[in-house]
Design an enzyme around this catalytic site. Structure first.
Site, short mmCIF file in Angstrom:
data_model
loop_
_atom_site.label_atom_id
_atom_site.label_comp_id
_atom_site.label_asym_id
_atom_site.label_seq_id
_atom_site.Cartn_x
_atom_site.Cartn_y
_atom_site.Cartn_z
N LYS A 1 -9.81 -2.45 1.72
CA LYS A 1 -9.58 -1.33 2.64
C LYS A 1 -10.34 -0.07 2.21
CE LYS A 1 -7.31 -3.82 5.39
NZ LYS A 1 -6.00 -4.33 5.21
N HIS B 1 -10.82 -2.70 11.42
CA HIS B 1 -9.72 -3.55 10.93
C HIS B 1 -9.53 -4.69 11.93
CE1 HIS B 1 -5.22 -3.68 9.52
NE2 HIS B 1 -5.96 -4.51 8.83
N CYS C 1 0.57 -7.74 11.93
CA CYS C 1 0.81 -7.92 13.36
C CYS C 1 0.06 -9.11 13.94
CB CYS C 1 0.46 -6.65 14.12
SG CYS C 1 1.61 -5.30 13.81
N ASN D 1 -1.04 -18.64 22.07
CA ASN D 1 -1.87 -17.47 22.40
C ASN D 1 -3.24 -17.89 22.95
OD1 ASN D 1 0.17 -15.74 21.61
ND2 ASN D 1 -0.56 -15.59 19.49
N GLY E 1 -4.22 -3.75 -1.32
CA GLY E 1 -4.94 -2.66 -0.67
C GLY E 1 -5.13 -1.43 -1.54
N SER F 1 -1.52 -3.74 10.49
CA SER F 1 -1.15 -4.62 9.39
C SER F 1 0.10 -5.44 9.74
CB SER F 1 -0.86 -3.79 8.14
OG SER F 1 -2.00 -3.07 7.80
N TYR G 1 -1.47 -3.40 -6.55
CA TYR G 1 -1.24 -4.10 -5.28
C TYR G 1 -2.51 -4.12 -4.41
CZ TYR G 1 0.42 -6.12 -1.23
OH TYR G 1 0.52 -7.00 -0.19
N ARG H 1 0.85 -1.19 0.00
CA ARG H 1 0.00 0.00 0.00
C ARG H 1 0.88 1.24 0.00
NH1 ARG H 1 -1.86 0.66 4.42
NH2 ARG H 1 -1.28 -1.26 5.51
N ASP I 1 -9.58 -10.04 8.75
CA ASP I 1 -9.05 -8.69 8.50
C ASP I 1 -10.03 -7.56 8.77
OD1 ASP I 1 -6.61 -7.31 7.60
OD2 ASP I 1 -7.83 -6.64 5.91
N ARG J 1 2.03 -12.12 -0.51
CA ARG J 1 0.72 -12.50 0.04
C ARG J 1 0.10 -13.67 -0.69
NH1 ARG J 1 -1.78 -8.84 4.16
NH2 ARG J 1 -0.12 -7.34 4.50
P1 GTP Z 1 -2.50 -7.89 7.52
O1 GTP Z 1 -3.01 -8.91 6.56
O2 GTP Z 1 -1.43 -7.03 6.96
O3 GTP Z 1 -3.60 -7.08 8.13
O4 GTP Z 1 -1.71 -8.70 8.68
P2 GTP Z 1 -2.20 -9.60 9.92
O5 GTP Z 1 -2.52 -8.72 11.09
O6 GTP Z 1 -3.25 -10.55 9.49
O7 GTP Z 1 -0.86 -10.38 10.30
P3 GTP Z 1 -0.46 -11.93 10.11
O8 GTP Z 1 -1.32 -12.85 10.94
O9 GTP Z 1 -0.41 -12.22 8.67
O10 GTP Z 1 1.00 -11.95 10.73
C1 GTP Z 1 2.04 -11.16 10.23
C2 GTP Z 1 3.37 -11.69 10.66
O11 GTP Z 1 3.43 -11.77 12.08
C3 GTP Z 1 3.65 -13.09 10.13
O12 GTP Z 1 4.97 -13.14 9.65
C4 GTP Z 1 3.49 -13.97 11.33
O13 GTP Z 1 4.32 -15.10 11.27
C5 GTP Z 1 3.85 -13.04 12.50
N1 GTP Z 1 3.10 -13.44 13.73
C6 GTP Z 1 1.76 -13.65 13.81
N2 GTP Z 1 1.40 -14.04 15.07
C7 GTP Z 1 2.54 -14.07 15.80
C8 GTP Z 1 2.81 -14.40 17.17
O14 GTP Z 1 1.95 -14.74 17.96
N3 GTP Z 1 4.12 -14.30 17.56
C9 GTP Z 1 5.11 -13.91 16.70
N4 GTP Z 1 6.35 -13.84 17.17
N5 GTP Z 1 4.88 -13.61 15.40
C10 GTP Z 1 3.62 -13.68 14.95
C1 SPV Z 2 -3.12 -4.69 5.46
O1 SPV Z 2 -2.12 -4.05 5.07
O2 SPV Z 2 -3.67 -4.47 6.57
C2 SPV Z 2 -3.67 -5.77 4.63
C3 SPV Z 2 -3.20 -5.89 3.25
O3 SPV Z 2 -4.55 -6.50 5.06
S1 SPV Z 2 -3.92 -4.72 2.19
O4 SPV Z 2 -5.11 -5.30 1.58
O5 SPV Z 2 -2.92 -4.40 1.17
O6 SPV Z 2 -4.31 -3.55 2.95
MN MN Z 3 -5.11 -5.89 7.20
#
Ligand code: GTP
Ligand code: SPV
Ligand code: MN
Length: 625
Positions: free
Chosen positions: A247, A267, A291, A535, A240, A289, A238, A89, A314, A408
């Site tokens: 989004k 979100h 996280c 968790n 988002g 994002s 891309y 984004r 999401d 992704r």
């Molecule tokens: P968006 O799609 O961008 O909104 O991201 P998201 O919030 O869905 O994050 P996602 O679950 O894809 O995790 C992003 C990164 O954080 C990945 O590389 C995961 O491996 C890492 N991650 C997720 N949960 C944990 C956790 O509990 N501990 C650690 N250390 N890393 C984590």
């Molecule tokens: C984020 O960045 O929070 C995503 C990916 O879930 S995007 O759709 O590019 O915003």
């Molecule tokens: Mn997101």
């Protein structure tokens, strides 16, 4: 004898309709499409129907052209490598346009650069758009995509129509939203969100096209007109930036509609947890994002006896029903998830979701036709040849990264082995807890419970996180990301906080609010908490609190913390509980002042008074220690 079959070609202006029946569209849609044709000058119009034949035809074209590569190890999985300049984004080029500036952005302190949304007047934006959109689809097909956010026909759902000159975007929209001719029926003569997208690369092309991915990084612009329910996006393919249902619509435009209609567009993931006592709970969680939302939403419990089911990963649309219960739906139909870090240990349910009918963007490829990214080291044949997302030969142990950090997967939610049977229930699911979180390497304990709804709103307003690869920010600096919505706010953030506060009304069962942090590190930078499946232990504590267990909390200046020993740590080796829960006074004095300063600078007079008061109280409490 020759029989001549007359082929009837519909035209809009002089532009032929390559597929679909223009006359079947409502007058409002016809006017919208005709206007787009007149302005963007495509070579044809393709009215999408969401059918399998349509997907097959588009995929065939993209394979021929080289935009997609078939991942032969699976059924119907494809790899797409974008132009390396179009990978995330672009927040600096994302705008919201309203007549009144302060409908969009707060009154920031004089001389301070606002970070909570970018505003431009509709007049000035018109100049920018006029420098981009005329004839932007010359020589290209314009796809017309009818889509529903939320189950088609549900009272909570909303309809959009996207035009785009990218068939990659069409393929992804078909996974991420519900694309179907039924949408036209449900729409009738009604209004819809107008979504306009162009890669900004008309023929003949002016710029060298890389990876068969025509785009226009110099002129990227993603702009929203909430008052007209319209989105215009230029120059980027891309996620988002281009899958406008996500989004742009489901958060930025929808948050404005939600403000006006008294609901919430957030979100957030939505997940269900069934405890060993067979009681089911639904929680929603907002993390910035990259996280951990997708990972939490599909968690594979590290403690036996729990069952997790996923509703969404999401975005959540939530409203209080007549009996005062907050009910949420996932407006999306697919997952657009971060690939790196995903493997059979961290997120087996995501892995099982994308074994077929999925698209992988900017990942690496193994020599046997599989996907590859950082985190899959133990799950591919030893010594196998790998081609990076940039097309370079590579092998495990080689320096650098094989996949882009924001690469992704795009996969249908219906394929998730733990998708909740009610994930498409038009009524939504009852949410008992809202959980905020972020990447906080120091100071912030594993879990905190808010003392009240308003205190929870304050905690949400102070969410911060280390920058990630989801947008153009670089480095490991800690950024404010209030409510995990900073990049996605559709209106004045102070008004948004007030909207949250106003949701608390007599007769409503307000969800409890929490804050979690899986990312605290020790003096060597190693995570103090194992995270992922473990968790569940934190969720379990949260759910006991939702049930009113008063024996497991202790007071602290930042909220309620677990009493020592009340989070199940059995079977975990070397978890340093003291370090995981410590509240360093100096850290928190600084943090509290910094948060207040942030709100004074960025939200100014739009900050609801109660939020500042709660921060003052927090500071005073630390000063007394
Ligand atoms: P968006 O799609 O961008 O909104 O991201 P998201 O919030 O869905 O994050 P996602 O679950 O894809 O995790 C992003 C990164 O954080 C990945 O590389 C995961 O491996 C890492 N991650 C997720 N949960 C944990 C956790 O509990 N501990 C650690 N250390 N890393 C984590
Ligand atoms: C984020 O960045 O929070 C995503 C990916 O879930 S995007 O759709 O590019 O915003
Ligand atoms: Mn997101």
């Amino acid at each position: 004898v020759y029989e001549v079959h007359e082929i009837v070609v519909q035209r809009v202006g002089h532009v032929p309709v390559a597929k679909g029946d223009f006359t079947h569209l409502s007058k409002k849609v016809q006017r919208f499409v005709a206007h787009c044709v007149q302005q963007f000058k495509p070579r044809g119009i393709y009215i999408c129907d969401g059918s399998q034949e349509e997907a097959d035809e588009i995929i065939h074209k993209l394979l021929e052209r080289g935009t997609l590569t078939r991942l032969t190890k699976y059924k119907n999985n494809y790899l797409c490598r974008t132009d390396p300049e179009d990978v995330a984004r672009v927040e600096s080029k994302t705008f919201i346009c309203t007549q009144n500036k302060y409908d969009t952005v707060p009154h920031v302190r004089e001389g301070v650069q606002g970070t909570l949304g970018r505003w431009m007047s509709p007049e000035n934006m018109k100049k920018e758009l006029d420098a981009r959109f005329p004839s932007c689809m010359a020589g290209r097909m314009m796809y017309v995509i009818p889509f529903s956010m939320g189950p088609v026909g549900s009272p909570l759902s909303k309809i959009g129509v996207q035009v785009t000159d990218s068939n990659y975007v069409l393929l992804c929209m078909r996974i991420m939203t519900r694309v179907s001719p039924k949408v036209w029926e449900v729409l009738g003569d009604g209004d819809f969100v107008k979504c306009i997208h162009s890669m900004g690369c008309p023929r003949p092309v002016q710029r060298r096209v890389k990876n068969h991915w025509p785009c226009n990084p110099e002129k990227v612009l993603i702009t929203h007109f909430p008052e007209e329910r319209k989105i215009k996006s230029f120059g980027s393919g891309y996620g988002g930036n281009s899958l406008l249902g996500k989004k742009c619509f489901a958060l930025r435009i929808a948050s404005v509609i939600a403000r006006d209609e008294g609901w919430m567009a957030e979100h957030m993931l939505i997940m269900s947890i069934t405890t060993p006592k067979k009681k089911e709970y639904f929680v929603a969680a907002a993390f910035p994002s990259a996280c951990g939302k997708t990972n939490l939403a599909m968690l594979n419990p590290g403690v036996p006896g729990y069952k997790i089911q996923c509703v969404g990963d999401d975005i959540a649309w939530m409203r209080f029903d007549d009996s005062g219960v907050l009910r949420g739906i996932n407006p999306e139909a697919g997952f657009f998830g971060v690939a790196p870090g995903t493997n059979m240990k961290t997120n087996p349910n995501a892995m099982l979701t994308f074994q077929e009918n999925s698209i992988f963007t900017n990942v690496a490829e193994t020599a046997d036709g599989g996907y590859y990214w950082e985190g899959l080291e133990d799950e591919v044949p030893k010594g196998i040849g790998i081609t990076t997302w940039l097309g370079q030969p590579w092998h495990i142990g080689h320096g650098g990264k094989s996949a882009h950090p924001n690469s992704r997967f795009t996969a249908p939610a219906s394929q998730c082995p733990i998708i909740h049977p009610k994930w498409e229930d038009p009524k939504g699911v009852p949410v008992c807890a809202i959980i905020f979180g972020g990447r906080r390497p120091t100071g912030v304990p594993l879990v905190i419970e808010a003392k009240s709804w308003a205190h929870g709103v304050m905690i949400g307003a102070c969410v911060k996180s280390e920058a990630t690869a989801a947008a153009e920010h670089t480095g490991k600096n800690i950024m404010h990301d209030p409510m995990a919505m900073r990049p996605f706010m559709g209106y004045n953030f102070g008004h948004y906080l007030q909207h949250w506060l106003d949701l608390e009304k007599p007769g409503r069962k307000m969800p409890k609010i929490f804050h979690v942090n899986w990312f605290r590190v020790d003096e060597n930078g190693k995570f103090l908490w194992p995270g992922f499946g473990e968790n569940i232990r934190v969720l379990d504590w949260i759910l006991r609190r939702c049930d009113g267990d008063d024996s497991i909390w202790q007071d602290s200046p930042i909220g309620l913390l677990p009493k020592k020993g009340t989070i199940n740590m059995s079977g975990l080796s070397d978890v340093r509980e003291e370090d995981l829960f410590s509240l360093p006074t100096h850290y928190w004095l600084d943090d509290t002042r910094e948060s207040r300063r942030f709100l004074e600078d960025q939200v100014g007079s739009d900050t609801p008074a109660i939020i500042t008061q709660l921060l003052d109280q927090q500071e005073a409490a630390f000063q007394k220690l």
